[in-house]
Design a protein around this motif. Structure first.
Motif, PDB file in Angstrom:
ATOM      1  N   TYR A 164      35.514  87.997   9.284  1.00  0.00           N
ATOM      2  CA  TYR A 164      36.035  88.820  10.243  1.00  0.00           C
ATOM      3  C   TYR A 164      37.414  88.005  10.896  1.00  0.00           C
ATOM      4  O   TYR A 164      38.480  88.849  10.992  1.00  0.00           O
TER       5      TYR A 164
ATOM      6  N   TYR B 133      32.297  84.253  15.647  1.00  0.00           N
ATOM      7  CA  TYR B 133      32.325  85.385  14.840  1.00  0.00           C
ATOM      8  C   TYR B 133      32.190  85.008  13.275  1.00  0.00           C
ATOM      9  O   TYR B 133      32.359  83.936  12.899  1.00  0.00           O
TER      10      TYR B 133
ATOM     11  N   ILE C  56      40.106  88.243   8.084  1.00  0.00           N
ATOM     12  CA  ILE C  56      40.425  89.618   7.886  1.00  0.00           C
ATOM     13  C   ILE C  56      41.472  89.926   9.032  1.00  0.00           C
ATOM     14  O   ILE C  56      42.647  90.309   8.617  1.00  0.00           O
ATOM     15  N   VAL C  57      41.123  89.504  10.269  1.00  0.00           N
ATOM     16  CA  VAL C  57      42.247  89.580  11.250  1.00  0.00           C
ATOM     17  C   VAL C  57      43.568  88.642  11.073  1.00  0.00           C
ATOM     18  O   VAL C  57      44.613  88.970  11.323  1.00  0.00           O
TER      19      VAL C  57
END
Length: 176
Positions: free
Chosen positions: A48, A44, A51-52
């Protein structure tokens, strides 16, 4: 469960609360680990994963802080009386809901978790009585589920079917 003067008191389940705390801790650890591998993994985009990671640490970190308050709470989790429901099931509750304001009960299933939705004839009035933080949560619930108040059995010493049965029976007997 304790029944006193026609009121049913459902205690908080300390075992379930400890379990929730450990799950929160596990997800904070997972979020921290995701942060450390964000730049090195190739599946990924790193942003991302970061952020997760931040969401995981923030949400479950809040649980690590707030959940222990319920562990030491001596009040019953829920009191069902002829007057209404005293809800003390989570950190954002502590409210009394009169049967006169309850128009019905519904259930919703989110993944494998069932939640009891309490339909009200005065939703905005209930929301306006709360702090700004609780108002945001309640408005989200109102927009999503059509009611600002919901109860789960996740912290109670009863299962969801028992909770639904007790509330339905009491509501029907009071409203008859």
């Amino acid at each position: 469960m304790k029944q006193t003067n026609q009121a049913i008191e459902i205690p908080l389940s300390k075992t379930k609360i400890v379990y929730l705390w450990f799950l929160s801790a596990l997800f904070v650890i997972l979020g921290s680990w995701l942060w450390t591998i964000a730049d090195n993994q190739t599946r990924y985009l790193p942003i991302y994963v970061q952020i997760v990671s931040i969401l995981c640490i923030s949400f479950f970190g809040l649980g690590l802080i707030l959940v222990p308050r319920k562990l030491f709470d001596k009040r019953p989790g829920l009191i069902i009386s002829d007057e209404g429901i005293q809800d003390n099931t989570s950190v954002s509750t502590g409210r009394f809901i009169s049967w006169a304001n309850i128009t019905g009960l519904d259930t919703v299933k989110i993944k494998s978790t069932r939640i009891l939705l309490i339909r009200l004839n005065n939703a905005e009035e209930n929301i306006n009585r709360e702090s700004k933080w609780k108002q945001r949560v309640m408005r989200f619930s109102l927009d999503t589920y059509g009611t600002p108040i919901s109860i789960g059995s996740g912290t109670l010493k009863c299962n969801f079917d028992e909770l639904l049965k007790m509330l339905t029976e009491r509501m029907n007997s009071v409203k008859s």
